[in-house]
Design a protein around this motif. Sequence first.
Motif, PDB file in Angstrom:
ATOM      1  N   VAL A 175       0.908  -8.553   4.638  1.00  0.00           N
ATOM      2  CA  VAL A 175       0.958  -9.955   4.226  1.00  0.00           C
ATOM      3  C   VAL A 175      -0.434 -10.471   3.874  1.00  0.00           C
ATOM      4  O   VAL A 175      -1.446 -10.072   4.460  1.00  0.00           O
ATOM      5  CB  VAL A 175       1.634 -10.805   5.345  1.00  0.00           C
ATOM      6  N   ARG A 176      -0.480 -11.327   2.879  1.00  0.00           N
ATOM      7  CA  ARG A 176      -1.723 -11.993   2.471  1.00  0.00           C
ATOM      8  C   ARG A 176      -1.455 -13.492   2.382  1.00  0.00           C
ATOM      9  O   ARG A 176      -0.321 -13.925   2.205  1.00  0.00           O
ATOM     10  CB  ARG A 176      -2.188 -11.491   1.087  1.00  0.00           C
ATOM     11  N   GLN A 197       0.853  -1.185   0.000  1.00  0.00           N
ATOM     12  CA  GLN A 197       0.000   0.000   0.000  1.00  0.00           C
ATOM     13  C   GLN A 197       0.893   1.241   0.000  1.00  0.00           C
ATOM     14  O   GLN A 197       1.830   1.332   0.819  1.00  0.00           O
ATOM     15  CB  GLN A 197      -0.913   0.011   1.221  1.00  0.00           C
ATOM     16  N   HIS A 222      -7.515   3.777   1.142  1.00  0.00           N
ATOM     17  CA  HIS A 222      -8.177   3.396  -0.115  1.00  0.00           C
ATOM     18  C   HIS A 222      -8.382   4.591  -1.048  1.00  0.00           C
ATOM     19  O   HIS A 222      -8.529   4.423  -2.252  1.00  0.00           O
ATOM     20  CB  HIS A 222      -9.522   2.723   0.193  1.00  0.00           C
ATOM     21  N   GLN A 259      -7.007   4.776  11.809  1.00  0.00           N
ATOM     22  CA  GLN A 259      -8.139   5.032  10.922  1.00  0.00           C
ATOM     23  C   GLN A 259      -9.383   5.440  11.711  1.00  0.00           C
ATOM     24  O   GLN A 259     -10.142   6.296  11.287  1.00  0.00           O
ATOM     25  CB  GLN A 259      -8.432   3.776  10.095  1.00  0.00           C
ATOM     26  N   ASN A 302       5.381  -4.360   9.244  1.00  0.00           N
ATOM     27  CA  ASN A 302       4.771  -4.497  10.565  1.00  0.00           C
ATOM     28  C   ASN A 302       5.502  -5.544  11.391  1.00  0.00           C
ATOM     29  O   ASN A 302       5.853  -6.615  10.897  1.00  0.00           O
ATOM     30  CB  ASN A 302       3.310  -4.926  10.429  1.00  0.00           C
ATOM     31  N   GLU A 308       3.901   0.285   2.423  1.00  0.00           N
ATOM     32  CA  GLU A 308       3.756  -0.627   3.564  1.00  0.00           C
ATOM     33  C   GLU A 308       3.501  -2.026   3.034  1.00  0.00           C
ATOM     34  O   GLU A 308       2.615  -2.234   2.196  1.00  0.00           O
ATOM     35  CB  GLU A 308       2.599  -0.198   4.481  1.00  0.00           C
ATOM     36  N   GLU A 331     -10.162   7.379   3.221  1.00  0.00           N
ATOM     37  CA  GLU A 331     -11.036   6.714   2.247  1.00  0.00           C
ATOM     38  C   GLU A 331     -11.785   7.710   1.357  1.00  0.00           C
ATOM     39  O   GLU A 331     -12.102   7.404   0.214  1.00  0.00           O
ATOM     40  CB  GLU A 331     -12.055   5.823   2.989  1.00  0.00           C
ATOM     41  N   ASP A 371       2.298   2.595  15.084  1.00  0.00           N
ATOM     42  CA  ASP A 371       1.083   2.238  14.367  1.00  0.00           C
ATOM     43  C   ASP A 371      -0.139   2.519  15.240  1.00  0.00           C
ATOM     44  O   ASP A 371      -0.045   2.503  16.481  1.00  0.00           O
ATOM     45  CB  ASP A 371       1.136   0.733  14.051  1.00  0.00           C
TER      46      ASP A 371
HETATM   47  P1  C2E Z   1      -2.091  -2.000  10.046  1.00  0.00           P
HETATM   48  O1  C2E Z   1      -0.629  -1.973  10.186  1.00  0.00           O
HETATM   49  O2  C2E Z   1      -2.859  -0.903  10.734  1.00  0.00           O
HETATM   50  O3  C2E Z   1      -2.433  -2.060   8.543  1.00  0.00           O
HETATM   51  C1  C2E Z   1      -3.430  -1.392   7.964  1.00  0.00           C
HETATM   52  C2  C2E Z   1      -4.569  -2.280   7.676  1.00  0.00           C
HETATM   53  O4  C2E Z   1      -5.643  -1.483   7.220  1.00  0.00           O
HETATM   54  C3  C2E Z   1      -4.330  -3.251   6.553  1.00  0.00           C
HETATM   55  O5  C2E Z   1      -5.107  -4.380   6.749  1.00  0.00           O
HETATM   56  C4  C2E Z   1      -4.817  -2.525   5.329  1.00  0.00           C
HETATM   57  O6  C2E Z   1      -5.183  -3.368   4.247  1.00  0.00           O
HETATM   58  C5  C2E Z   1      -6.007  -1.845   5.920  1.00  0.00           C
HETATM   59  N1  C2E Z   1      -6.314  -0.567   5.207  1.00  0.00           N
HETATM   60  C6  C2E Z   1      -5.466   0.288   4.617  1.00  0.00           C
HETATM   61  N2  C2E Z   1      -6.119   1.372   4.116  1.00  0.00           N
HETATM   62  C7  C2E Z   1      -7.426   1.214   4.444  1.00  0.00           C
HETATM   63  C8  C2E Z   1      -8.610   1.986   4.237  1.00  0.00           C
HETATM   64  O7  C2E Z   1      -8.625   3.069   3.631  1.00  0.00           O
HETATM   65  N3  C2E Z   1      -9.770   1.520   4.693  1.00  0.00           N
HETATM   66  C9  C2E Z   1      -9.808   0.308   5.359  1.00  0.00           C
HETATM   67  N4  C2E Z   1     -10.943  -0.103   5.830  1.00  0.00           N
HETATM   68  N5  C2E Z   1      -8.708  -0.460   5.596  1.00  0.00           N
HETATM   69  C10 C2E Z   1      -7.544   0.009   5.132  1.00  0.00           C
HETATM   70  P2  C2E Z   1      -4.501  -5.812   6.731  1.00  0.00           P
HETATM   71  O8  C2E Z   1      -3.587  -5.982   5.592  1.00  0.00           O
HETATM   72  O9  C2E Z   1      -5.617  -6.787   6.904  1.00  0.00           O
HETATM   73  O10 C2E Z   1      -3.650  -5.791   8.027  1.00  0.00           O
HETATM   74  C11 C2E Z   1      -4.200  -5.730   9.261  1.00  0.00           C
HETATM   75  C12 C2E Z   1      -3.159  -5.672  10.302  1.00  0.00           C
HETATM   76  O11 C2E Z   1      -2.389  -6.840  10.303  1.00  0.00           O
HETATM   77  C13 C2E Z   1      -2.163  -4.553  10.070  1.00  0.00           C
HETATM   78  O12 C2E Z   1      -2.674  -3.361  10.563  1.00  0.00           O
HETATM   79  C14 C2E Z   1      -0.961  -5.040  10.775  1.00  0.00           C
HETATM   80  O13 C2E Z   1      -1.057  -4.675  12.122  1.00  0.00           O
HETATM   81  C15 C2E Z   1      -1.079  -6.515  10.641  1.00  0.00           C
HETATM   82  N6  C2E Z   1      -0.164  -7.016   9.606  1.00  0.00           N
HETATM   83  C16 C2E Z   1      -0.263  -6.941   8.253  1.00  0.00           C
HETATM   84  N7  C2E Z   1       0.808  -7.490   7.674  1.00  0.00           N
HETATM   85  C17 C2E Z   1       1.606  -7.899   8.664  1.00  0.00           C
HETATM   86  C18 C2E Z   1       2.881  -8.542   8.711  1.00  0.00           C
HETATM   87  O14 C2E Z   1       3.533  -8.808   7.675  1.00  0.00           O
HETATM   88  N8  C2E Z   1       3.410  -8.803   9.921  1.00  0.00           N
HETATM   89  C19 C2E Z   1       2.748  -8.449  11.037  1.00  0.00           C
HETATM   90  N9  C2E Z   1       3.310  -8.746  12.199  1.00  0.00           N
HETATM   91  N10 C2E Z   1       1.569  -7.875  11.056  1.00  0.00           N
HETATM   92  C20 C2E Z   1       1.003  -7.588   9.879  1.00  0.00           C
END
Ligand code: C2E
Length: 748
Positions: A521-522, A504, A720, A664, A577, A518, A700, A640
């Motif tokens: 992971v998926r 992103q 977004h 957010q 992250n 940023e 958003e 964060d």
């Molecule tokens: P985060 O670090 O706060 O990441 C942002 C999350 O918000 C991401 O979800 C992203 O897809 C989502 N997001 C970004 N922009 C928007 C928006 O405009 N609207 C909405 N509704 N959502 C948005 P994701 O990818 O599901 O990640 C969730 C959390 O999981 C992350 O929060 C982070 O804390 C964690 N995460 C993601 N990848 C990794 C990783 O590789 N390692 C670790 N340890 N944690 C991860």
Amino acid sequence: MKITENRRILLADDMPSIHEDFRKILCPILRTNNLTDIEDALFGPTEKPTVLEFTLSSAFQGQEAVSMVEESLRQNTPYAMAFIDMRMPPGWDGVETIERIWQLDPKLQIVICTAYADQSWIEVFSRLDARDRLLVLKKPFDPIEVSQLASTLSKKWQVTEEAEFKMNDLEQAVEERTRELSDANIIVQNSPTILYRLRGEPTFPLIYISHNITKFGHNASALLQVSDWMDILVNDADRSKVVTSMARMLEKDAQGASIEFRMHTGDGGQRWVENRYIPVRDGEGKLIEVEGIILDITERKAAEERIAQLARTDNLTGLANRATFTERLHQAFAAARRGATPFAILYIDLDHFKPVNDTYGHPVGDSLLKEVSQRLRACTRDSDLVARLGGDEFAILQGEISEPANAGALATKILSNVALPFVLNGIEIRISASIGICPFLNESAGADAMVVQADLALYRSKEEGRNQYRFHSNELDLAVQERVSIGEDLKNAIEHNELELYYQPQIELSTNKIVGVEALVRWNHPTRGLLNAGSFIAIAEKTGSIVALGQWVLNQACKQMRLWRDSNLAPQVMAINLSLVQLERGKELVRNVIETLERWHLNPGDLEFDVTEAMLAQMTWTRNGVIPQLRELGVKIAIDDFGTEYSSFNYLQAYRVNHLKIAQSMLRDASIDPTSANTIRAIINLAREAKIGVIVEGVETEAQHSFLSSTGTATQAQGHYFSKAVNVAEFSELLQQEIDAHVNYISK
Ligand code: C2E
Ligand code: MG
């Protein structure tokens, strides 16, 4: 004892007339009783003069006197005294007679009767040399002299005898007492009991301790010389208990007490002892001493422990029994109610156990139950309690679970372990188990209600086909099973190449340019499709997969950064992250970061790690130095989800973080609530002053975008509105477009 009066008198004189005179004086004829009665009748009872009556034995020669003395002694009727004439021709004279008498009876009191000096008195007395028993009566004598001498000396005889008797008695008593004491001492020394006395004031100095303390390897006299006998004798763990109970003795109305403690032995071991003691007080109730005994109760304690152990355990398997399980369950329930970590109960029943028993016999059935017990134990932690409730029913009290899924994970482990074949007496037996689970939840009604629910869940798991576990509620069943299966699948996700990084962009608001990216992971799950981080990161953290996952992400992100660099597309910084588990293994993380940066020829400043405030707080609390170490390396740090937790600037400054990322949720509120909008403005201003960059997350809408632009500061944003997290191809496309736009801009 009273000594009877002795009125036996010996008279040795060669003159018969003297004998008669003596007899008249010493043995008067008493008036008859009749006369006394008449006199009493006429004049009334009157005090009669006491007439002492003596028994007089007569000897006319010294030899005769000696043999009479001899005879009296033989008969045990010694004379109280003797009158001996000085001259008794033709036989022995008085002096010789006395000498011989005294050889027989040295105590006999003698009055020498003489008319004239046959010898000089000095000579007589020096020959006889017994002034305390020798008197002289000169003839002619007055009768009163005779009777007085007789009375006085016979009285003296009695008194002397009595004194001597008393003396003997006393000596005997002393002897007896001494013997008793020494017997008692032997008993004390040989008894298992140790006696002691303490002075009745703090610090209760030891003033006596019986020698047999040597049985415990201590030296009594050495103990008396030290002030810290308590430290020497009492086990550290029991000391405060002993000190408290001793101190209670100082209270005026405190009675004796008994206390059990572990006593150090001289060889470094310990014995259980019972200490019974009583206060010794003065008239006003002030404590003077404490007296006590110490008994070795080590064997009794061990026996009690064995009995208690038997009462607590199941005979066949050695597991806890139902009573113990119920007791511990109630304790755990009460503790959880007070806020302790929750727990879960698992009811386990073997499937088709009866046929095993019927086919192979009870001994094999018993062996199977024992083997199952061992496997259950092997599956659990020390803090869990495994019990056999009876027959083929078992129960586990699983302690310290953070979520119901932990109980599901344990159940899965048990099911697969019990399903492994058993070999008993050379026979291979396969069996399965059904499990019912009830985790403690805040709404749980009570310990007993939990048991009922676990039992119902067990019933359900049997009904629905056995060899599986069920929770007490359907929803929990589904939720937990999903979590557990995701957790299981996640273990293989890396090897199966199912993970993928999405990216992103982070946009500089003033220029609208991508300044960072940023990595998110998926998981391309084989059956569930593409999963967002939100649906599996928490599970990965709980199951421990997060460490490998984190390494994979770091490596993959750096690799991608290198690829973009090589094609001149790279943004300034790659945000990654981190999870708490990774920070906790600080050294490993730092090493990993260094190695990965080297591997992909990147600079530490190319990376920014996202951590939450809660994680920083935890690191501070545990004095884990990983964040400063990363900063030292040159890696950037962003906070964060700022605004969802403490929102404190302290951490930010202490750790010299580079960015704070406004959550957010805050931004969402800002569009509807002026206070939130002001808060964001304030945070941005504060951050600017503290020279910390701000990234606003989850932008958003256009409204949100223009609100941020209106703050008028060089802020970054992601969301977004600009772009979702996209795969590498799409992100590369974004980067490329930006470069193209720039090129167009320049060329125009
Ligand atoms: P985060 O670090 O706060 O990441 C942002 C999350 O918000 C991401 O979800 C992203 O897809 C989502 N997001 C970004 N922009 C928007 C928006 O405009 N609207 C909405 N509704 N959502 C948005 P994701 O990818 O599901 O990640 C969730 C959390 O999981 C992350 O929060 C982070 O804390 C964690 N995460 C993601 N990848 C990794 C990783 O590789 N390692 C670790 N340890 N944690 C991860
Ligand atoms: Mg993040």
